[in-house]
Design a protein around this motif. Structure first.
Motif: not given
Length: 89
Positions: A1-13, A27-30, A61-64
């Protein structure tokens, strides 16, 4: 079983930033990350980037990875440069 991906989503103003830390499956996508982050920006996003490089909604996506939600430009950078160059003449 694969490791979960740690992803950050950001929006800046100019005056603030919104960020969400996510844990996603392989396999998660943007598009998946943007939907899961549920930031109040759906109507203002014109493109996506991962670590500053343009990305498609279908990119896997990839981890990080840091997914950046890009807003429309408020001014044309070329026009701004022209204006500054003409002001210095």
């Amino acid at each position: 079983m694969s490791e979960p991906l740690r992803i950050e989503v950001v929006m800046a103003w100019p005056d603030r930033c919104q960020s969400r830390q996510l844990v996603m499956g392989e396999g998660a996508t943007v598009a998946d990350a943007v939907a899961q982050a549920a930031l109040d920006t759906a109507d203002t996003v014109v493109a996506y980037a991962i670590h500053g490089l343009l990305a498609s909604a279908q990119q896997v996506l990839r981890d990080g990875d840091r997914v950046e939600l890009l807003r429309p430009l408020l001014a044309d950078p070329k026009e701004n440069r022209r204006r500054r160059a003409n002001a210095g003449s």
